[in-house]
Design a protein around this motif. Structure first.
Motif, mmCIF file in Angstrom:
data_model
loop_
_atom_site.group_PDB
_atom_site.id
_atom_site.type_symbol
_atom_site.label_atom_id
_atom_site.label_comp_id
_atom_site.label_asym_id
_atom_site.label_seq_id
_atom_site.Cartn_x
_atom_site.Cartn_y
_atom_site.Cartn_z
ATOM 1 N N LYS A 1 0.778 -1.075 -0.088
ATOM 2 C CA LYS A 1 0.145 -0.187 -0.527
ATOM 3 C C LYS A 1 1.215 1.517 0.126
ATOM 4 O O LYS A 1 0.485 2.404 -0.681
ATOM 5 C CB LYS A 1 -0.980 0.089 0.931
ATOM 6 C CG LYS A 1 -2.083 -0.612 0.785
ATOM 7 C CD LYS A 1 -3.312 -1.015 2.181
ATOM 8 C CE LYS A 1 -3.636 -1.838 2.241
ATOM 9 N NZ LYS A 1 -5.102 -1.542 3.292
ATOM 10 N N ARG A 2 2.089 0.906 0.892
ATOM 11 C CA ARG A 2 2.643 2.383 0.639
ATOM 12 C C ARG A 2 3.562 2.868 -0.511
ATOM 13 O O ARG A 2 3.189 4.259 -1.477
ATOM 14 C CB ARG A 2 4.121 2.376 1.205
ATOM 15 C CG ARG A 2 4.466 3.590 1.566
ATOM 16 C CD ARG A 2 3.687 4.690 2.536
ATOM 17 N NE ARG A 2 4.295 5.576 2.306
ATOM 18 C CZ ARG A 2 3.724 6.777 2.600
ATOM 19 N NH1 ARG A 2 2.724 7.029 3.288
ATOM 20 N NH2 ARG A 2 4.005 8.017 2.565
ATOM 21 N N ASP B 1 -7.343 3.323 0.972
ATOM 22 C CA ASP B 1 -8.127 1.920 1.500
ATOM 23 C C ASP B 1 -9.662 2.715 1.036
ATOM 24 O O ASP B 1 -10.989 1.991 -0.106
ATOM 25 C CB ASP B 1 -8.687 2.024 2.243
ATOM 26 C CG ASP B 1 -7.313 0.927 3.321
ATOM 27 O OD1 ASP B 1 -6.483 0.527 2.458
ATOM 28 O OD2 ASP B 1 -6.844 1.231 4.309
ATOM 29 N N TYR C 1 -3.878 6.170 4.437
ATOM 30 C CA TYR C 1 -3.931 5.003 4.386
ATOM 31 C C TYR C 1 -5.059 5.115 4.199
ATOM 32 O O TYR C 1 -5.711 3.827 3.326
ATOM 33 C CB TYR C 1 -3.188 4.224 5.413
ATOM 34 C CG TYR C 1 -1.720 3.696 5.219
ATOM 35 C CD1 TYR C 1 -1.979 3.105 4.287
ATOM 36 C CD2 TYR C 1 -0.508 4.146 6.033
ATOM 37 C CE1 TYR C 1 -0.335 1.559 4.564
ATOM 38 C CE2 TYR C 1 0.844 3.710 5.650
ATOM 39 C CZ TYR C 1 1.278 2.901 4.097
ATOM 40 O OH TYR C 1 2.107 2.228 4.200
#
Length: 277
Positions: free
Chosen positions: A202-203, A233, A229
């Protein structure tokens, strides 16, 4: 058919199956300016799905990137007949792949944003009809169906049907296509994990979004890393996972992201959104 749309060129898209009248007569009746014939290409690969060469030479069948020698004589005659009264264009497609038909149709529709686009969903395979119909649900293109006067049986000898009894609009039920941001991120994942043997977490997606100024992060650039984050999402990961386009894979304390097989097909179908919007 009465479109109710503002003036513009009248563009028709028709998968070319074993038909003649159901392709030609609506184009003639509706006085179309441009018609795209989606012609089956037996050599088309998965990587080609959704691709349309908008700079192609459509001056004649011989100039097109279409395998006309593999078509029947009457299919080639359809292309030549249309040229007599409109701008006819042959486009290669895997007519048996719903995502390729959908992607090619949506890409063509996107390039004609100022025109009236109509899609014939009754002239190709059943799979092509589904792909074309879904394309209409995700664009402003209007689907129509053509009921023949009669049917034949041996498609090697002649068209499957003859004559046109009616041309009917098909109700349009819109569905939600991936957003431009979602397609951008899907494209990044595709490039890094499908075309190359890498993995992404995700980073990495957040870094990509920041590098390209994607709105879901760019509009909140002063927020904390944890907020990034949450926004990733909410805007990207969760919707794509729910639709079955993305999966999360455990990797130590983190989770890598990967496209599912459906996600790969959907990306190929909608990759034009990154370039057009």
């Amino acid at each position: 058919m009465v479109s109710g749309l503002p003036s513009g060129r009248r563009v028709h898209i028709a998968p070319l199956g074993y038909e003649r009248d159901r392709v030609v007569e609506p184009v003639r009746t509706e006085v179309a300016d441009v018609v795209y014939l989606l012609v089956d290409d037996p050599d088309r690969t998965d990587d080609d799905h959704g691709d349309v060469d908008t700079d192609a030479d459509w001056s004649s069948p011989d100039a097109e990137d279409v395998t006309w020698p593999a078509a029947t004589a009457y299919q080639r005659a359809v292309r030549e007949e249309l040229d007599d009264f409109c701008d006819a264009r042959g486009v290669p497609v895997d007519i048996h792949n719903v995502y390729d038909v959908m992607g090619v149709t949506t890409t063509i529709a996107a390039t004609h944003g100022d025109d009236q686009v109509f899609v014939n969903i009754s002239t190709g395979t059943n799979v092509a009809a589904v792909g074309a119909a879904i394309a209409c649900m995700t664009t402003a293109a209007l689907p129509y169906s053509v009921e023949p006067e009669s049917y034949a049986h041996d498609v090697d000898d002649g068209p499957r049907s003859s004559g046109v009894a009616s041309i009917d609009r098909v109700p349009d039920y819109p569905i939600e296509a991936p957003t431009r941001e979602q397609v951008h991120i899907m494209g990044y994942i595709y490039e890094q994990t499908v075309e190359n043997p890498y993995s992404l977490n995700k980073r990495s997606l957040i870094q990509r979004a920041n590098d390209y100024g994607l709105p879901f992060l760019a509009n909140y650039s002063t927020e904390s890393r944890q907020s990034e984050y949450r926004r990733l999402d909410a805007a990207i990961v969760d919707p794509l996972v729910e639709k079955g386009y993305l999966r999360l894979e455990p990797a130590g304390k983190q989770k890598n992201v990967a496209l599912t097989e459906t996600g790969i097909s959907v990306y190929r179908a909608f990759q034009h959104k990154v370039g057009v919007e």
